[in-house]
Each structure stands twice: as C-alpha cells, then as structure tokens.
Write a protein that holds these residues in place. Sequence first.
Motif, PDB file in Angstrom:
ATOM      1  N   ASP A   1       0.796  -1.228   0.000  1.00  0.00           N
ATOM      2  CA  ASP A   1       0.000   0.000   0.000  1.00  0.00           C
ATOM      3  C   ASP A   1       0.829   1.279   0.000  1.00  0.00           C
ATOM      4  O   ASP A   1       0.448   2.259  -0.633  1.00  0.00           O
ATOM      5  N   PHE A   2       1.946   1.274   0.710  1.00  0.00           N
ATOM      6  CA  PHE A   2       2.695   2.513   0.874  1.00  0.00           C
ATOM      7  C   PHE A   2       3.974   2.568   0.065  1.00  0.00           C
ATOM      8  O   PHE A   2       4.411   3.637  -0.343  1.00  0.00           O
ATOM      9  N   LEU A   3       4.589   1.437  -0.159  1.00  0.00           N
ATOM     10  CA  LEU A   3       5.856   1.425  -0.882  1.00  0.00           C
ATOM     11  C   LEU A   3       5.730   0.808  -2.271  1.00  0.00           C
ATOM     12  O   LEU A   3       6.689   0.778  -3.019  1.00  0.00           O
ATOM     13  N   HIS A   4       4.545   0.289  -2.583  1.00  0.00           N
ATOM     14  CA  HIS A   4       4.254  -0.300  -3.891  1.00  0.00           C
ATOM     15  C   HIS A   4       5.226  -1.430  -4.245  1.00  0.00           C
ATOM     16  O   HIS A   4       5.688  -1.545  -5.366  1.00  0.00           O
ATOM     17  N   LEU A   5       5.508  -2.262  -3.236  1.00  0.00           N
ATOM     18  CA  LEU A   5       6.378  -3.415  -3.418  1.00  0.00           C
ATOM     19  C   LEU A   5       5.582  -4.684  -3.150  1.00  0.00           C
ATOM     20  O   LEU A   5       4.694  -4.704  -2.312  1.00  0.00           O
ATOM     21  N   SER A   6       5.932  -5.756  -3.831  1.00  0.00           N
ATOM     22  CA  SER A   6       5.187  -7.003  -3.668  1.00  0.00           C
ATOM     23  C   SER A   6       5.574  -7.754  -2.404  1.00  0.00           C
ATOM     24  O   SER A   6       4.817  -8.571  -1.914  1.00  0.00           O
ATOM     25  N   GLY A   7       6.752  -7.514  -1.892  1.00  0.00           N
ATOM     26  CA  GLY A   7       7.229  -8.264  -0.738  1.00  0.00           C
ATOM     27  C   GLY A   7       8.229  -9.319  -1.137  1.00  0.00           C
ATOM     28  O   GLY A   7       9.137  -9.646  -0.381  1.00  0.00           O
ATOM     29  N   GLU A   8       8.093  -9.859  -2.337  1.00  0.00           N
ATOM     30  CA  GLU A   8       9.027 -10.876  -2.801  1.00  0.00           C
ATOM     31  C   GLU A   8      10.365 -10.223  -3.136  1.00  0.00           C
ATOM     32  O   GLU A   8      10.433  -9.225  -3.838  1.00  0.00           O
ATOM     33  N   GLY A   9      11.442 -10.780  -2.565  1.00  0.00           N
ATOM     34  CA  GLY A   9      12.780 -10.256  -2.811  1.00  0.00           C
ATOM     35  C   GLY A   9      13.131  -9.017  -2.018  1.00  0.00           C
ATOM     36  O   GLY A   9      14.262  -8.542  -2.092  1.00  0.00           O
ATOM     37  N   VAL A  10      12.200  -8.474  -1.262  1.00  0.00           N
ATOM     38  CA  VAL A  10      12.449  -7.279  -0.459  1.00  0.00           C
ATOM     39  C   VAL A  10      13.346  -7.659   0.715  1.00  0.00           C
ATOM     40  O   VAL A  10      13.181  -8.708   1.322  1.00  0.00           O
ATOM     41  N   ARG A  11      14.294  -6.798   1.024  1.00  0.00           N
ATOM     42  CA  ARG A  11      15.184  -7.035   2.163  1.00  0.00           C
ATOM     43  C   ARG A  11      14.544  -6.441   3.415  1.00  0.00           C
ATOM     44  O   ARG A  11      14.227  -5.261   3.452  1.00  0.00           O
ATOM     45  N   ILE A  12      14.390  -7.280   4.438  1.00  0.00           N
ATOM     46  CA  ILE A  12      13.726  -6.864   5.668  1.00  0.00           C
ATOM     47  C   ILE A  12      14.603  -7.228   6.865  1.00  0.00           C
ATOM     48  O   ILE A  12      15.148  -8.326   6.931  1.00  0.00           O
ATOM     49  N   VAL A  13      14.731  -6.282   7.795  1.00  0.00           N
ATOM     50  CA  VAL A  13      15.408  -6.536   9.059  1.00  0.00           C
ATOM     51  C   VAL A  13      14.353  -6.498  10.153  1.00  0.00           C
ATOM     52  O   VAL A  13      13.580  -5.549  10.242  1.00  0.00           O
ATOM     53  N   VAL A  14      14.305  -7.536  10.970  1.00  0.00           N
ATOM     54  CA  VAL A  14      13.381  -7.595  12.102  1.00  0.00           C
ATOM     55  C   VAL A  14      14.218  -7.570  13.375  1.00  0.00           C
ATOM     56  O   VAL A  14      15.126  -8.382  13.536  1.00  0.00           O
ATOM     57  N   CYS A  15      13.924  -6.613  14.246  1.00  0.00           N
ATOM     58  CA  CYS A  15      14.639  -6.500  15.520  1.00  0.00           C
ATOM     59  C   CYS A  15      13.766  -7.100  16.610  1.00  0.00           C
ATOM     60  O   CYS A  15      12.633  -6.674  16.802  1.00  0.00           O
ATOM     61  N   CYS A  16      14.296  -8.101  17.292  1.00  0.00           N
ATOM     62  CA  CYS A  16      13.520  -8.886  18.252  1.00  0.00           C
ATOM     63  C   CYS A  16      14.055  -8.727  19.665  1.00  0.00           C
ATOM     64  O   CYS A  16      15.269  -8.814  19.887  1.00  0.00           O
ATOM     65  N   GLY A  17      13.136  -8.563  20.602  1.00  0.00           N
ATOM     66  CA  GLY A  17      13.504  -8.573  22.003  1.00  0.00           C
ATOM     67  C   GLY A  17      13.844  -9.985  22.441  1.00  0.00           C
ATOM     68  O   GLY A  17      13.752 -10.935  21.669  1.00  0.00           O
ATOM     69  N   ARG A  18      14.199 -10.145  23.705  1.00  0.00           N
ATOM     70  CA  ARG A  18      14.625 -11.465  24.192  1.00  0.00           C
ATOM     71  C   ARG A  18      13.477 -12.281  24.746  1.00  0.00           C
ATOM     72  O   ARG A  18      13.623 -13.454  25.015  1.00  0.00           O
ATOM     73  N   GLY A  19      12.300 -11.678  24.912  1.00  0.00           N
ATOM     74  CA  GLY A  19      11.169 -12.382  25.507  1.00  0.00           C
ATOM     75  C   GLY A  19      10.096 -12.694  24.489  1.00  0.00           C
ATOM     76  O   GLY A  19      10.381 -12.969  23.318  1.00  0.00           O
ATOM     77  N   SER A  20       8.846 -12.599  24.924  1.00  0.00           N
ATOM     78  CA  SER A  20       7.724 -12.959  24.054  1.00  0.00           C
ATOM     79  C   SER A  20       7.668 -12.122  22.780  1.00  0.00           C
ATOM     80  O   SER A  20       7.371 -12.649  21.708  1.00  0.00           O
ATOM     81  N   ASN A  21       7.972 -10.822  22.872  1.00  0.00           N
ATOM     82  CA  ASN A  21       7.975 -10.011  21.656  1.00  0.00           C
ATOM     83  C   ASN A  21       9.029 -10.500  20.675  1.00  0.00           C
ATOM     84  O   ASN A  21       8.843 -10.432  19.465  1.00  0.00           O
ATOM     85  N   GLY A  22      10.142 -11.003  21.207  1.00  0.00           N
ATOM     86  CA  GLY A  22      11.165 -11.590  20.341  1.00  0.00           C
ATOM     87  C   GLY A  22      10.646 -12.826  19.629  1.00  0.00           C
ATOM     88  O   GLY A  22      10.920 -13.038  18.448  1.00  0.00           O
TER      89      GLY A  22
ATOM     90  N   LEU B   1      20.359   0.160  15.325  1.00  0.00           N
ATOM     91  CA  LEU B   1      19.770  -0.373  14.094  1.00  0.00           C
ATOM     92  C   LEU B   1      20.587   0.076  12.885  1.00  0.00           C
ATOM     93  O   LEU B   1      20.802  -0.700  11.950  1.00  0.00           O
ATOM     94  N   ALA B   2      21.063   1.315  12.913  1.00  0.00           N
ATOM     95  CA  ALA B   2      21.896   1.809  11.815  1.00  0.00           C
ATOM     96  C   ALA B   2      23.161   0.969  11.697  1.00  0.00           C
ATOM     97  O   ALA B   2      23.556   0.575  10.599  1.00  0.00           O
ATOM     98  N   ARG B   3      23.785   0.666  12.824  1.00  0.00           N
ATOM     99  CA  ARG B   3      24.996  -0.161  12.812  1.00  0.00           C
ATOM    100  C   ARG B   3      24.674  -1.549  12.247  1.00  0.00           C
ATOM    101  O   ARG B   3      25.438  -2.107  11.460  1.00  0.00           O
ATOM    102  N   ALA B   4      23.524  -2.108  12.621  1.00  0.00           N
ATOM    103  CA  ALA B   4      23.128  -3.418  12.104  1.00  0.00           C
ATOM    104  C   ALA B   4      22.945  -3.368  10.586  1.00  0.00           C
ATOM    105  O   ALA B   4      23.355  -4.293   9.876  1.00  0.00           O
TER     106      ALA B   4
END
Length: 182
Positions: A55-76, A145-148
């Motif tokens: 909807d916002f970036l007009h990308l299909s999702g396939e081949g898109v590079r995504i970084v997910v930052c996860c906590g150490r507990g349930s949110n992780g 996140l920038a360093r990652a």
Amino acid sequence: MKEPIPDLYQGHLVATAQMMKDLDYRAAKRGLDVLTLMENAGQAVAMESVRFLKDFLHLSGEGVRIVVCCGRGSNGGDGLVASRVLKELGAEVSAFLIAPKSDGTAEYPEPVRVNKKKAEAAGVKVKLDEVLPKLPLATVGRPHLARALVDQGWVRSIDEAFDRYLHKRSAYFVPCQAPSPE
C-alpha cells in the motif's frame, strides 16, 4: 527523551505491559498456549508488513530485504515468527535477537528458542545482538539499528542508514514502546 506512550493510537486502545500479561494469562486459562499466541501475533505482524509494503511502498514483498529487531522475551518470539513468515513469502530476512539476560541461565525462554529454530530452518539469518552486553544500562535505539544495517551490507554508512531508513519522517520509521526486559 522518549515520547510518552499514548493511551490511544489511531482510535485503538494501547495495551500496557500489565494489560498484555493479563490477556496472556486469560488466554492460557482458555487453552491457548504461548506458542499459539506467538504464532498468531507473528503472522499478524507479517501480514501487516506485507500490506504496508504493497500500500505505501508499492512493493510485492518478494525479494524485499527486511530486518526484524527482536527482544529477548515474548515479543522476540513474535518477531521470529514474523521473520519466518516473511521469508516464506519470498522476502530476504535478517532477524536481530537481543542476547538473553545474564541472570545465570543465559538462555531464551523455551517459546523463543522454538521460534528461533523454526526461523533458522526457514532460512532466516538470525543474528544475536552483541550491543546490549557492551552497554548494560542502555536501551537499543536507532543508532544500533543503523549499525546493524551497515554490518549487514544494506547501507554503506550510519549516515546513509539514517538518510534512507531511520529519520523520523521516513516511511520506515514507526515510533513504538521500548522493549520490556521480560
């Protein structure tokens, strides 16, 4: 200084950590185990991410590079499920998982370990965050996140990470609550 967490966001009640603990407890009393809750939450995050990409970036999702930052507990655990689902949908996914507490056990909770294994089996690159042990009283923020992003080769410099992804007016920037230590 962090902005206070609002009571409402886009007309929806924002649940506090205690409210979420109460909801998790009630769900368990009704037979929904933690892994099921994590699976549902992670799938919802992944589907919302795909909707955002379309909807916002007009990308299909396939081949898109995504970084997910996860906590150490349930949110992780939720983040690892989202990572796995996005990978299964064709995205190139890296997940950064905050190191476990140094409380003597040095282990993630069982549901996080289970979802970490599933994410890795699906081809998600799960990286253990080594920032927190070096900064024991700090919180993880956009500079981390920038360093990652630099370390993963997605940008050439921290300045580029902020210019492209992390500035407050960026389509990628979503203000959110700091992860809870649990």
